[in-house]
Design an enzyme around this catalytic site. Structure first.
Site, PDB file in Angstrom:
ATOM      1  N   ASP A 169      43.084  44.766  33.793  1.00  4.69           N
ATOM      2  CA  ASP A 169      42.418  44.814  35.092  1.00  4.69           C
ATOM      3  C   ASP A 169      41.008  44.270  35.060  1.00  4.69           C
ATOM      4  O   ASP A 169      40.442  44.198  33.869  1.00  4.69           O
ATOM      5  CB  ASP A 169      42.023  46.521  35.198  1.00  4.69           C
ATOM      6  N   SER A 170      40.570  43.524  36.189  1.00  3.11           N
ATOM      7  CA  SER A 170      39.422  42.864  36.201  1.00  3.11           C
ATOM      8  C   SER A 170      39.276  41.713  35.298  1.00  3.11           C
ATOM      9  O   SER A 170      40.198  41.084  35.005  1.00  3.11           O
ATOM     10  CB  SER A 170      38.410  43.935  36.035  1.00  3.11           C
TER      11      SER A 170
END
Length: 330
Positions: A169-170
């Site tokens: 994520d991210s």
């Protein structure tokens, strides 16, 4: 369906409104995180302070249930292997290599154990959560190096690359793609699939100026991204375009699933990546979640929307890993 600014199409999830808990998270990001990221400078002095604060808060969270943990120490960093409780499945049956987010500077195993544990329970597979080195002690290239080392560790321990899915994520989404590209460049086999959850895929912060979400994102800012890139990637003010996965040699990548919030800053990255993956002949799909915030599925894995998004990730993983019996979806 919705037409994105790049001209591709993405499936809009949750089109009829979000849950009460998701609306609360959105309001919190607007009222708390947004002002903090717009006022507190991001530099080599403040990063350790922020990292310590987030780590302290993460310890207040209940530990996820239904998983067994194995800690592994490598030369410069560590990782943990999360397995569904009581599962005897070895790495050779498949695995998810998970890279946590946090802007290459904050967060770690404790903050992202809940989302990694959810994926382990849902897929029935071991999830390898990588505690890679971060800013300011290591630059972004050092983080990639550690994730490649974690992949080598998986291969040495009998995991079939076709049965390994990289996810993150991210900033961890960046690392999932950057690690796959670097592994292929080094002559290692490609993994079986890639998952980006609100992934950062383009380090060029100037590229976001014209996207509507540059001002619409509930808490991320272009200025914050610029500060991180200047510390972790630029050399004498110059950024190597090849550090951005969207500029990589994409044709050898495996099938890709991208999930993002409809109004977040990194929607730009997902749109650009889907366009380039399609041009390179790589199967891919993108899902945009309405009324959610950046990395909602890792910030709050128990949100109804997060549970639904992670269920979709798990189905994608199972399609990429052959001969795996269906796992429970708790």
């Amino acid at each position: 369906m919705v037409t994105t600014t790049s001209g591709d199409t993405a499936t809009v999830m949750n089109p009829h409104g979000s849950s009460a808990s998701a609306r609360l998270l959105l309001a919190t990001c607007h009222s708390v995180l947004r002002p903090v990221l717009r006022t507190v400078p991001i530099n080599r002095r403040t990063i350790p302070i922020g990292a310590a604060a987030i780590e302290g808060l993460s310890k207040l969270r209940p530990q996820p249930r239904g998983v067994d943990r194995e800690q592994v120490t490598l030369d410069n960093f560590g990782l943990e292997v999360l397995r569904p409780s009581g599962a005897a499945r070895s790495l050779r049956h498949g695995a998810v290599l998970y890279m946590h987010g946090g802007g290459f500077a904050v967060c770690g195993l404790n903050t992202h154990r809940p989302v990694a544990a959810s994926l382990a329970r849902r897929t029935g597979l071991p999830v390898v959560n990588v505690d890679y080195r971060q800013l300011p002690t290591a630059d972004i290239a050092g983080s990639i190096e550690d994730c490649v080392t974690a992949y080598r560790w998986l291969l040495r321990h009998g995991a079939d690359p076709k049965h390994i899915v990289f996810a993150g994520d991210s900033a961890g989404g960046y690392l999932a793609f950057a690690t796959a590209l670097r592994a292929i460049e080094l002559g290692l086999p490609s993994p079986g699939g890639l998952v980006g959850l609100s992934p950062l895929l383009d380090l060029d912060y100037l590229a976001r100026g014209e996207h509507a979400n540059a001002t619409r994102d509930p808490y991320l800012t272009v200025a914050a991204l610029a500060a991180v890139v200047r510390i972790g990637a630029e050399v004498d003010g110059n950024l190597d375009p090849l550090l951005s996965p969207i500029n990589g040699a994409l044709a050898e990548l495996p099938p890709v699933l991208l999930i993002a919030a409809e109004d977040e800053l990194f929607r730009h990255d997902c749109e650009e990546m889907t366009e380039r993956l399609t041009a390179a002949g790589v199967p891919n799909s993108m899902q945009l979640w309405r009324g959610q915030v950046h990395a909602f599925m890792s910030i709050a894995p128990n949100l109804p929307e997060s549970r639904s998004a992670l269920a979709r990730v798990s189905r994608f993983v199972r399609t990429r890993v052959e001969e795996i019996p269906r796992a429970r979806t708790a």
